[in-house]
Design a protein around this motif. Structure first.
Motif, PDB file in Angstrom:
ATOM      1  N   GLU A 160      19.735  28.976  -2.289  1.00 33.76           N
ATOM      2  CA  GLU A 160      20.080  30.288  -2.823  1.00 33.76           C
ATOM      3  C   GLU A 160      21.593  30.453  -2.794  1.00 33.76           C
ATOM      4  O   GLU A 160      22.287  29.856  -1.954  1.00 33.76           O
ATOM      5  N   LEU A 161      22.120  31.276  -3.694  1.00 31.49           N
ATOM      6  CA  LEU A 161      23.561  31.481  -3.808  1.00 31.49           C
ATOM      7  C   LEU A 161      23.892  32.952  -3.618  1.00 31.49           C
ATOM      8  O   LEU A 161      23.196  33.841  -4.125  1.00 31.49           O
ATOM      9  N   MET A 184      21.180  28.927   2.037  1.00 32.05           N
ATOM     10  CA  MET A 184      22.042  29.922   1.400  1.00 32.05           C
ATOM     11  C   MET A 184      23.499  29.448   1.434  1.00 32.05           C
ATOM     12  O   MET A 184      24.026  29.137   2.502  1.00 32.05           O
ATOM     13  N   ILE A 185      24.117  29.381   0.254  1.00 31.96           N
ATOM     14  CA  ILE A 185      25.532  29.061   0.134  1.00 31.96           C
ATOM     15  C   ILE A 185      26.254  30.317  -0.314  1.00 31.96           C
ATOM     16  O   ILE A 185      25.851  30.966  -1.275  1.00 31.96           O
ATOM     17  N   VAL A 186      27.334  30.657   0.379  1.00 33.90           N
ATOM     18  CA  VAL A 186      28.151  31.824   0.039  1.00 33.90           C
ATOM     19  C   VAL A 186      29.449  31.340  -0.597  1.00 33.90           C
ATOM     20  O   VAL A 186      30.126  30.473  -0.057  1.00 33.90           O
ATOM     21  N   PHE A 199      27.550  36.786   5.400  1.00 33.44           N
ATOM     22  CA  PHE A 199      27.246  35.544   6.108  1.00 33.44           C
ATOM     23  C   PHE A 199      25.905  35.583   6.830  1.00 33.44           C
ATOM     24  O   PHE A 199      25.501  34.578   7.421  1.00 33.44           O
ATOM     25  N   ALA A 200      25.212  36.689   6.794  1.00 33.86           N
ATOM     26  CA  ALA A 200      23.881  36.757   7.411  1.00 33.86           C
ATOM     27  C   ALA A 200      22.942  35.795   6.682  1.00 33.86           C
ATOM     28  O   ALA A 200      22.747  35.895   5.476  1.00 33.86           O
ATOM     29  N   GLY A 201      22.411  34.844   7.411  1.00 33.54           N
ATOM     30  CA  GLY A 201      21.505  33.863   6.828  1.00 33.54           C
ATOM     31  C   GLY A 201      22.184  32.736   6.079  1.00 33.54           C
ATOM     32  O   GLY A 201      21.516  31.909   5.449  1.00 33.54           O
ATOM     33  N   ALA A 202      23.516  32.664   6.130  1.00 33.61           N
ATOM     34  CA  ALA A 202      24.249  31.638   5.382  1.00 33.61           C
ATOM     35  C   ALA A 202      24.222  30.304   6.115  1.00 33.61           C
ATOM     36  O   ALA A 202      24.408  30.237   7.335  1.00 33.61           O
TER      37      ALA A 202
END
Length: 299
Positions: A29-30, A1-3, A65-68
């Motif tokens: 995932e984004l 995951m990218i935030v 940021f959860a799971g990032a």
């Protein structure tokens, strides 16, 4: 995951387009943080996870940021902030805590050139941006600061003056050559770092553009590409200060801009050597043909 923070801005929107092209094939995932999701194109909203709010808000970044695995960090303009410290490190504080609590592995931030130069400690927004880098690095996250000079795209603010009067303005000496970078190249550098997270530790990644140019050089290129005379007029710091204040910008940011521009004229951006690794590809002439010329001719 990218935030991705600031996904509707000049750099963030280009970065998001690049990641939408490349991330799915890599299984990434984004997620974006945005105050107003309606500013995202419908085709984008359908392909990303959206967290609504300010990325300076502790509750928002805690959710985002959860799971990032990685975060693109860009502080938005805050022209009425009470201080530059509040606008940069203060805004970043909640995110810095969330990087740690959620175990974010990598962060890429947009920052500025100047670290290690004699004027770095009195360069307004640049000084504050470098302090923000130090704050993020202190969390222990792997961090890369994209150390950028003046953005070429800032010239778009002068489109009406270029179109109507053949004039653009700045505050530096007319023959002072310095690096400039296109925002699309900064976005591309960020995309590369976010997709290939084999790097560790903290450091800077300069994005210098392919050449140093002075305002006089810029005028010559614009004259050639636009097919009409363009000249440079140097604005005084006092006139610059008055113009900013007249636009409602707060005292802290006005002084910060003045200090930053004075430092640039004293060599703030001169401290990094251009190499194949620090040069970015977009030339000023190319940018003028692809971006400035259509803007001037269609305004």
């Amino acid at each position: 995951m990218i935030v991705i923070t600031a996904p509707t801005g000049q750099i963030g929107s280009r970065l998001l387009d690049l990641l939408l092209d490349e991330a799915p094939a890599r299984g990434e995932e984004l997620r974006v943080i945005v105050r107003d999701p309606r500013k995202l194109p419908d085709t984008v909203r359908a392909r990303v996870d959206v967290v609504t709010g300010s990325h300076g808000d502790a509750e928002v970044v805690d959710r985002a940021f959860a799971g990032a695995d990685a975060v693109f960090w860009l502080v938005p303009p805050a022209p009425r902030a009470p201080s530059l410290e509040a606008a940069y490190s203060g805004f970043t504080g909640p995110a810095a805590k969330a990087f740690v609590s959620h175990g974010v592995g990598h962060v890429v931030g947009v920052s500025a050139l100047g670290r290690g130069t004699p004027v770095a400690g009195r360069a307004g927004q640049v000084t504050a941006s470098l302090a923000m880098d130090d704050l993020i690095a202190s969390t222990g996250v792997a961090y890369r600061a994209l150390a950028s000079p003046t953005f070429i795209d800032n010239l778009l603010r002068d489109v009406p003056s270029i179109r109507d009067h053949g004039v653009f303005t700045d505050l530096v000496t007319a023959d002072r050559a310095a690096p400039m970078a296109a925002t699309r190249d900064i976005a591309a550098a960020a995309a590369g770092l976010l997709l290939d997270r084999s790097w560790t530790g903290t450091g800077e990644v300069p994005v210098l553009g392919p050449e140093d140019l002075s305002p006089n050089d810029l005028a010559c290129v614009m004259t050639d590409v636009l097919g009409r005379p363009v000249r440079y007029e140097r604005q005084s710091l006092d006139d610059f200060r008055a113009a900013l204040a007249g636009r409602g910008i707060g005292d802290a940011f006005v002084q910060g801009y003045v200090d930053m521009m004075r430092a640039k004229d004293e060599g703030l951006d001169d401290g990094v050597q251009r190499t194949p690794g620090t040069a970015s590809p977009t030339t000023f002439r190319q940018w003028c043909g692809e971006v400035l010329r259509p803007a001037v001719l269609t305004e």
